[in-house]
Write an enzyme that holds these catalytic residues in place. Structure first.
Site, PDB file in Angstrom:
ATOM      1  N   LYS A  35       0.835  -1.200   0.000  1.00 39.67           N
ATOM      2  CA  LYS A  35       0.000   0.000   0.000  1.00 39.67           C
ATOM      3  C   LYS A  35       0.875   1.258   0.000  1.00 39.67           C
ATOM      4  CE  LYS A  35      -4.229   0.804   2.618  1.00 39.67           C
ATOM      5  NZ  LYS A  35      -4.794   0.682   3.953  1.00 39.67           N
ATOM      6  N   THR A 120     -12.255   5.455  15.813  1.00 34.34           N
ATOM      7  CA  THR A 120     -13.421   5.469  16.708  1.00 34.34           C
ATOM      8  C   THR A 120     -13.190   4.421  17.791  1.00 34.34           C
ATOM      9  OG1 THR A 120     -14.790   6.152  14.894  1.00 34.34           O
ATOM     10  CG2 THR A 120     -15.929   5.222  16.780  1.00 34.34           C
ATOM     11  N   LEU A 272     -33.035  11.642   5.707  1.00 33.79           N
ATOM     12  CA  LEU A 272     -34.440  11.207   5.710  1.00 33.79           C
ATOM     13  C   LEU A 272     -34.771  10.515   4.393  1.00 33.79           C
ATOM     14  CD1 LEU A 272     -36.354  14.188   7.375  1.00 33.79           C
ATOM     15  CD2 LEU A 272     -35.758  11.990   8.383  1.00 33.79           C
ATOM     16  N   ALA A 274     -35.601   7.499   2.625  1.00 36.32           N
ATOM     17  CA  ALA A 274     -36.073   6.156   2.987  1.00 36.32           C
ATOM     18  C   ALA A 274     -35.606   5.135   1.965  1.00 36.32           C
ATOM     19  CB  ALA A 274     -37.591   6.150   3.065  1.00 36.32           C
ATOM     20  N   GLY A 275     -35.489   3.909   2.380  1.00 38.53           N
ATOM     21  CA  GLY A 275     -35.084   2.848   1.461  1.00 38.53           C
ATOM     22  C   GLY A 275     -34.616   1.628   2.212  1.00 38.53           C
ATOM     23  N   CYS A 282     -19.396   1.989   9.412  1.00 41.16           N
ATOM     24  CA  CYS A 282     -19.463   2.832  10.615  1.00 41.16           C
ATOM     25  C   CYS A 282     -20.719   2.651  11.453  1.00 41.16           C
ATOM     26  CB  CYS A 282     -19.321   4.287  10.210  1.00 41.16           C
ATOM     27  SG  CYS A 282     -17.861   4.554   9.224  1.00 41.16           S
ATOM     28  N   LYS A 342     -22.979   2.504  -0.580  1.00 41.66           N
ATOM     29  CA  LYS A 342     -23.598   3.772  -0.972  1.00 41.66           C
ATOM     30  C   LYS A 342     -22.911   4.238  -2.245  1.00 41.66           C
ATOM     31  CE  LYS A 342     -21.815   7.565   1.105  1.00 41.66           C
ATOM     32  NZ  LYS A 342     -21.526   8.560   2.129  1.00 41.66           N
TER      33      LYS A 342
END
Ligand code: UGA
Length: 455
Positions: A35, A120, A272, A274-275, A282, A342
């Site tokens: 990497k 996190t 908001l 929807a789906g 995460c 996404k």
């Protein structure tokens, strides 16, 4: 300032590249030699819009190394940005964090160093990291002195728009009980807070964007802010998805409902959509960790748990809706549009597409998927599954009994649906993201089912 970043994943790399772009001398450290070699050739190992270009713009101040002593010995600020994946019990795996903290203790030489937890981490990890660094430092340097402080600086970047989110952030949060650490971090972020840098042409400053909020707090509050922010976003999505199921039942349209509540500035219109619900590395990890921390303190995190349950249900619901339409899933051929969790990323972690595809395969269906960016990664990472891959979006329609849209890539809007319908065995499309234009789909002669509308 001299900065070191441990870990060149999404968070470490975007942070390092951005800080170098802002004028700091940055060395990114990783144990993965392949990497680092790739990064030294100017190639980003991850797909993130504009990352290659920003890396190029910051190249003169940016180094990539596998040598801990090179990266850490002169650093004034060290970011720990290693992975903290979930263990089976919901707690994060802190093995990489521990090794990073020990490497820091062994190699720091600067008289004052701020060690920043960017990963996190569970609440209280700041103290744990400090003790690991101290032990490693003492065993290496008996007698000599280095003053170091551990601070928390949670990140709020979204994959796919990480650089935009970083350069034009809503806020920078720094948690530490040490005033000097807070002022060092403020100095580090000054060009960003005051927006004094010249924006890159490919990431222009949004109109009227003047300043980034800088919030300092104690260590634990900063650690909790990160979990609370992600859990809140996750539950906002789950809330609208719960309402979307009710919308279907009562004959309402979720897009109108979302708009109607989102115009209330106390609620806001973001998150908001929807789906099929949330995926990615995460939300699932952080909600699980929050629930597990609550358990540790005897506090049931009922709202966070409900958000998770609704999210799991959405994936099951998608398969149930399809089964209800087709009656038999065995032997059916189902096309899937979108594999990444996404759009604008090739990240497949906790991708709803995988879960839905696997459920269909388990019930005897054949699944063929396509993604504009995540294909190569999917072929490698999902090699053990029976998911097949198409070369184009149109090819998933071939002989299909139904096509499911799972990731809302903009290019799927350009599919010629009339032509694609002709290739299908059964003209059915299930839009899992409320992405497609119902009028255009109807005109093309396809039956479309969406989540949140009684079609
Ligand atoms: C999320 C947070 O948004 C970031 O602030 C945070 O820094 C990051 O996690 C992290 O902890 O590293 P990310 O997971 O990259 O960022 O992506 P999001 O844009 O938040 O989307 C998460 C999931 O929610 C996606 O699967 C997306 O499709 C889904 N989503 C999002 C919806 O289903 N509806 C929406 O309205 C918004």
């Amino acid at each position: 300032m001299k900065v070191a970043i441990i870990g060149t994943g999404y968070v470490g790399l975007t942070t390092g590249v951005t800080l170098a772009f802002l004028g700091h001398e940055v060395t990114c450290l990783d144990v993965d030699a392949a990497k680092i070699a790739q990064l030294n050739q100017g190639i980003s190992p991850i797909y993130e819009p504009h990352l290659d270009e920003l890396m190029k713009a910051a190249r003169s101040r940016l180094k990539f190394s596998t040598s801990a002593s090179d990266a850490l010995s002169q650093a004034e600020v060290i970011f720990i940005a290693v992975g903290t994946p979930s263990l089976a019990d919901g707690n994060p795996n802190l093995t990489y964090l521990k090794s990073a903290a020990e490497a820091v203790g062994e190699h720091i030489q600067n008289p004052y160093v701020v060690i920043v937890n960017k990963s996190t981490v569970p609440i209280g990890s700041g103290n744990w990291v400090e003790s690991l660094v101290r032990d490693a430092f003492r065993s290496k340097n008996s007698g000599s002195k280095s003053q170091f402080v551990v601070a928390s600086n949670p990140e709020f970047l979204r994959e796919g728009s990480a650089l935009q989110d970083m350069l034009y952030a809503d806020r920078v949060v720094v948690g530490s009980d040490d005033e000097k650490a807070i002022s060092t971090m403020r100095k580090l972020y000054q060009p960003l807070i005051e927006q004094t840098f010249t924006p890159p042409s490919f990431l222009p400053r949004p109109e009227n964007f003047k300043m980034v909020n800088f919030l300092s707090s104690d260590l634990q509050s900063a650690e909790l802010i990160k979990y609370a922010a992600n859990a809140f976003l996750a539950l906002k999505v789950s809330f609208i998805n719960e309402i979307s199921e009710l919308s279907e039942k009562v004959g309402a349209d979720i897009s109108h409902v979302a708009k109607g509540i989102g115009l209330d500035t106390r609620i806001g219109n973001k998150f908001l959509q929807a789906g099929l619900g949330w995926g990615g590395s995460c939300f699932a990890k952080d909600t699980a960790a929050l629930i597990s921390t609550g358990k540790e303190y005897g506090l049931p995190m009922v709202i966070t748990q409900a958000a998770k349950d609704v999210n799991t249900r959405q994936r099951i619901r998608m398969v149930e809706i399809l089964a209800n339409e087709l009656k038999i899933l065995k032997g059916r051929k189902i096309g899937i549009l979108g594999l990444a969790f996404k759009p604008f990323t090739d990240d497949l972690r906790d991708a709803p597409a995988f879960d839905v595809a696997q459920k269909l395969i388990d019930r005897g269906a054949k699944v063929i998927g396509f993604d504009p960016i995540a294909m190569n990664r999917a072929k490698k990472e999902w090699a053990q599954s029976e998911i097949q891959f198409a070369e184009t979006a149109e090819a998933v329609f071939e002989e299909a009994d139904a096509v499911l849209l799972i990731t809302e890539w903009p290019e799927f809007l350009d599919i010629n649906f009339s032509k694609s319908k002709e290739k299908m065995k059964n003209p059915l499309i299930l839009d899992g993201r409320n992405h497609l234009d119902p009028v255009a789909i109807k005109k093309a002669g396809l039956k479309m089912i969406t989540l949140g509308r009684s079609s």
